[in-house]
Scaffold this motif. Structure first.
Motif, PDB file in Angstrom:
ATOM      1  N   ALA A 265       0.627  -1.236   0.000  1.00  0.00           N
ATOM      2  CA  ALA A 265      -0.171  -0.047  -0.124  1.00  0.00           C
ATOM      3  C   ALA A 265       0.779   1.408   0.006  1.00  0.00           C
ATOM      4  O   ALA A 265       0.167   2.277  -0.273  1.00  0.00           O
ATOM      5  N   GLY A 266       2.107   1.099   0.375  1.00  0.00           N
ATOM      6  CA  GLY A 266       2.966   2.139   0.340  1.00  0.00           C
ATOM      7  C   GLY A 266       2.549   3.386   1.331  1.00  0.00           C
ATOM      8  O   GLY A 266       2.241   3.185   2.537  1.00  0.00           O
ATOM      9  N   MET A 267       2.527   4.628   0.941  1.00  0.00           N
ATOM     10  CA  MET A 267       2.178   5.794   1.907  1.00  0.00           C
ATOM     11  C   MET A 267       0.736   6.208   1.780  1.00  0.00           C
ATOM     12  O   MET A 267       0.292   7.095   2.518  1.00  0.00           O
ATOM     13  N   ILE A 268      -0.125   5.533   0.927  1.00  0.00           N
ATOM     14  CA  ILE A 268      -1.531   5.745   0.841  1.00  0.00           C
ATOM     15  C   ILE A 268      -2.192   5.769   2.251  1.00  0.00           C
ATOM     16  O   ILE A 268      -3.104   6.801   2.392  1.00  0.00           O
ATOM     17  N   PRO A 269      -2.213   4.845   2.948  1.00  0.00           N
ATOM     18  CA  PRO A 269      -2.914   4.693   4.312  1.00  0.00           C
ATOM     19  C   PRO A 269      -2.499   5.769   5.352  1.00  0.00           C
ATOM     20  O   PRO A 269      -3.475   6.327   5.640  1.00  0.00           O
ATOM     21  N   LEU A 270      -1.440   6.242   5.178  1.00  0.00           N
ATOM     22  CA  LEU A 270      -1.063   7.422   5.969  1.00  0.00           C
ATOM     23  C   LEU A 270      -1.700   8.581   5.439  1.00  0.00           C
ATOM     24  O   LEU A 270      -2.178   9.661   6.286  1.00  0.00           O
ATOM     25  N   ILE A 271      -1.883   8.865   4.129  1.00  0.00           N
ATOM     26  CA  ILE A 271      -2.330  10.112   3.649  1.00  0.00           C
ATOM     27  C   ILE A 271      -3.834  10.016   3.961  1.00  0.00           C
ATOM     28  O   ILE A 271      -4.693  11.066   4.440  1.00  0.00           O
ATOM     29  N   PHE A 272      -4.446   8.702   3.911  1.00  0.00           N
ATOM     30  CA  PHE A 272      -5.858   8.589   4.037  1.00  0.00           C
ATOM     31  C   PHE A 272      -6.246   9.086   5.541  1.00  0.00           C
ATOM     32  O   PHE A 272      -7.078   9.725   5.990  1.00  0.00           O
ATOM     33  N   ALA A 273      -5.559   8.159   6.435  1.00  0.00           N
ATOM     34  CA  ALA A 273      -5.658   8.546   7.837  1.00  0.00           C
ATOM     35  C   ALA A 273      -5.443  10.059   8.274  1.00  0.00           C
ATOM     36  O   ALA A 273      -6.405  10.381   9.116  1.00  0.00           O
ATOM     37  N   VAL A 274      -4.548  10.637   8.058  1.00  0.00           N
ATOM     38  CA  VAL A 274      -4.161  12.005   8.163  1.00  0.00           C
ATOM     39  C   VAL A 274      -5.165  12.929   7.789  1.00  0.00           C
ATOM     40  O   VAL A 274      -5.877  13.960   8.611  1.00  0.00           O
ATOM     41  N   SER A 275      -5.750  12.693   6.604  1.00  0.00           N
ATOM     42  CA  SER A 275      -6.679  13.640   5.934  1.00  0.00           C
ATOM     43  C   SER A 275      -8.064  13.422   6.842  1.00  0.00           C
ATOM     44  O   SER A 275      -8.795  14.273   7.095  1.00  0.00           O
ATOM     45  N   ILE A 276      -8.435  12.313   7.241  1.00  0.00           N
ATOM     46  CA  ILE A 276      -9.728  11.872   7.923  1.00  0.00           C
ATOM     47  C   ILE A 276      -9.389  12.719   9.348  1.00  0.00           C
ATOM     48  O   ILE A 276     -10.336  13.308  10.064  1.00  0.00           O
ATOM     49  N   LEU A 277      -8.362  12.612   9.987  1.00  0.00           N
ATOM     50  CA  LEU A 277      -8.109  13.121  11.235  1.00  0.00           C
ATOM     51  C   LEU A 277      -7.982  14.521  11.418  1.00  0.00           C
ATOM     52  O   LEU A 277      -8.380  15.203  12.402  1.00  0.00           O
ATOM     53  N   MET A 278      -7.612  15.025  10.342  1.00  0.00           N
ATOM     54  CA  MET A 278      -7.614  16.438  10.108  1.00  0.00           C
ATOM     55  C   MET A 278      -8.799  17.241  10.267  1.00  0.00           C
ATOM     56  O   MET A 278      -9.049  18.302  10.392  1.00  0.00           O
ATOM     57  N   PHE A 279      -9.767  16.441   9.404  1.00  0.00           N
ATOM     58  CA  PHE A 279     -10.965  16.951   8.941  1.00  0.00           C
ATOM     59  C   PHE A 279     -12.091  17.414  10.173  1.00  0.00           C
ATOM     60  O   PHE A 279     -12.441  18.774   9.976  1.00  0.00           O
ATOM     61  N   PRO A 280     -12.047  16.634  11.183  1.00  0.00           N
ATOM     62  CA  PRO A 280     -12.896  17.266  12.294  1.00  0.00           C
ATOM     63  C   PRO A 280     -12.337  18.473  13.126  1.00  0.00           C
ATOM     64  O   PRO A 280     -13.294  19.365  13.223  1.00  0.00           O
ATOM     65  N   GLY A 281     -10.948  18.487  13.205  1.00  0.00           N
ATOM     66  CA  GLY A 281     -10.505  19.741  13.803  1.00  0.00           C
ATOM     67  C   GLY A 281     -10.736  20.885  12.701  1.00  0.00           C
ATOM     68  O   GLY A 281     -10.870  22.038  13.374  1.00  0.00           O
ATOM     69  N   VAL A 282     -10.416  20.757  11.756  1.00  0.00           N
ATOM     70  CA  VAL A 282     -10.640  22.040  10.692  1.00  0.00           C
ATOM     71  C   VAL A 282     -11.945  22.373  10.777  1.00  0.00           C
ATOM     72  O   VAL A 282     -12.239  23.799  11.039  1.00  0.00           O
ATOM     73  N   VAL A 283     -12.886  21.487  10.635  1.00  0.00           N
ATOM     74  CA  VAL A 283     -14.416  21.857  10.583  1.00  0.00           C
ATOM     75  C   VAL A 283     -14.762  22.547  11.983  1.00  0.00           C
ATOM     76  O   VAL A 283     -15.270  23.796  12.179  1.00  0.00           O
ATOM     77  N   ALA A 284     -14.235  22.162  13.144  1.00  0.00           N
ATOM     78  CA  ALA A 284     -14.592  22.451  14.407  1.00  0.00           C
ATOM     79  C   ALA A 284     -13.808  23.961  14.851  1.00  0.00           C
ATOM     80  O   ALA A 284     -14.585  24.809  15.424  1.00  0.00           O
ATOM     81  N   SER A 285     -12.733  24.300  13.996  1.00  0.00           N
ATOM     82  CA  SER A 285     -12.280  25.525  14.134  1.00  0.00           C
ATOM     83  C   SER A 285     -13.065  26.625  13.905  1.00  0.00           C
ATOM     84  O   SER A 285     -13.129  27.750  14.374  1.00  0.00           O
ATOM     85  N   TYR A 286     -14.168  26.321  12.749  1.00  0.00           N
ATOM     86  CA  TYR A 286     -14.892  27.406  12.301  1.00  0.00           C
ATOM     87  C   TYR A 286     -16.049  27.728  13.463  1.00  0.00           C
ATOM     88  O   TYR A 286     -16.606  28.745  13.338  1.00  0.00           O
TER      89      TYR A 286
END
Length: 435
Positions: A265-286
């Motif tokens: 799978a290479g680096m793809i799982p890391l990209i997916f995981a970080v993207s999902i974990l970033m989303f709630p914090g970014v939305v909540a910051s608004y």
């Protein structure tokens, strides 16, 4: 290794490829220091010191995000487009058919990827710039004259077009390396950005705690060895091809093997995981400063839960990386359709009947070896959070010199060394890698 480098530079064509690759990297690094108009660099760097959620985006942009230059998004939208099309192939039959049509099909998929990159780059530029426009530093807003008010829509449009053009320019530079240089162009651009930032971050480690350099060296050495072992590790499944008689000739009958990668799978799982974990914090910051107290309290709770300094974030990151490793490996394995390929070519696994028993056996093998690869990938992902807890240094200092970035650096270095190795072996030179 030094002798192999000397041998590589003795060959005119190989020397030209290496120098061309270095030239493209220099051009990219120059472009990554050209800031977008209206950016307060002092306030921007202060924001990066206090918010490490932007670290991954800065890494994929080759360090350009921290300057918010015209290359701020780097090649990340193109990588996202590739991931989207790969995930859509099992769903959309036309895309799956293109993937099986050889070089012509790959060229069409590549064209679709470039087309999809443009809107994705514009959307990502809008989201990143909107996030930065809301942030303020000691000297004022990070980005001025951004928004969709009548007086700011023209600078906003110019900013988005500039960022999108910068992404396409970065992709073009990477493809030039693919055509005339050495190694994978996009990977080398990301690699160059990470390596360029290592001296600065090592200096930060030294200033913060000199002993942390020793801890970092030990962790890095162990991680690099583990990455090399896992990235190069494979399970070889023996395959026997039946003999076929055509006229006076006998075809087939030879034995070979299927190399099953431990971490396919290479680096793809890391990209997916970080993207999902970033989303709630970014939305909540608004909604942190919302006038309704219940909404504000919920937003603050979500931001605390998904804070990178928290154990909950580490556990979720670990579990998501493991889950996405299995998911993406399954997608790749289904696209390869190895049982059907063996059936068409007259091959079989000794002791396993063709058809469904072969598919079940390969699924079982892939599941077992992926378990080890997924655990290791998840451990590498969270090591950049565990190391600061040991050394007492903040996460931001370790973010670009450990964990995810280290996996990229080692992976790209191995790939480039193997590419040079192949060029040297073609000319009877001893290369980097030894048996």
């Amino acid at each position: 290794m030094l002798q192999a480098v000397a041998n590589a530079f003795k060959l005119p064509d190989l020397r030209k490829k290496i120098l061309f690759t270095l030239l493209i990297l220099v051009i990219y690094r120059f472009a990554s220091h050209v800031p977008v108009p209206g950016v307060d660099l002092v306030a921007l760097r202060e924001l990066f010191r206090n918010n490490q959620l932007l670290g991954l985006l800065d890494m994929f942009s080759g360090g350009a995000m921290q300057n918010f230059s015209v290359m701020a998004m780097g090649v990340y939208p193109f990588i996202t487009a590739q991931i989207v099309l790969q995930l859509l192939q099992p769903i959309i039959p036309a895309l799956e058919q293109l993937s099986k049509e050889g070089e012509a099909g790959r060229q069409k998929l590549n064209l679709y990827t470039h087309i999809l990159t443009v809107p994705l780059a514009a959307l990502q530029g809008l989201s990143q710039t909107s996030l930065l426009a809301q942030a303020t530093g000691a000297t004022g807003p990070v980005i001025r004259n951004f928004g969709f008010r009548p007086e700011t829509w023209l600078p906003t449009l110019a900013t988005l077009m500039t960022l999108t053009a910068g992404t396409m320019f970065a992709i073009w530079l990477g493809e030039l390396i693919d055509e005339q240089g050495i190694g994978n162009g996009l990977s080398i651009i990301i690699f160059g950005g990470i390596v360029a930032g290592i001296p600065q971050h090592l200096g930060q480690l030294w200033v913060a705690n000199p002993w942390s350099i020793l801890v970092f060296a030990i962790i890095t050495a162990v991680t690099v060895v583990g990455i090399v072992v896992v990235q190069e590790g494979q399970r070889r499944i023996p395959v026997q091809y039946a003999k076929r008689v055509r006229g006076m000739r006998v075809y087939g009958g030879q034995s070979t093997h299927i190399p099953m990668q431990v971490n396919s799978a290479g680096m793809i799982p890391l990209i997916f995981a970080v993207s999902i974990l970033m989303f709630p914090g970014v939305v909540a910051s608004y909604f942190v400063n919302a006038e309704i107290s219940v909404v504000s309290n919920i937003a603050q709770f979500i931001m605390r839960a998904f804070d990178q300094n928290g154990i909950f974030y580490w556990i979720m990151y670990f579990l998501l990386v493991v889950g996405f490793t299995y998911f993406y490996t399954s997608v790749i394995f289904q696209q390869q359709d190895l049982p059907e390929m063996l059936r068409r070519q007259g091959g079989f696994i000794p002791g396993i009947r063709p058809g469904k028993p072969t598919a079940d056996y390969l699924d079982k093998v892939v599941s077992r070896i992926t378990f080890a690869g997924a655990l290791f990938l998840a451990a590498v992902a969270v090591i950049q959070y565990i190391a600061p807890a040991i050394t007492g240094v903040d996460i931001g200092t370790f973010s670009l010199v450990g964990g995810t970035s280290l996996l990229i650096v080692v992976g790209v270095a191995l790939e480039t060394m193997q590419s040079i190795e192949a060029q040297l072996l073609m000319r009877n030179y001893e290369g980097f890698l030894r048996e």
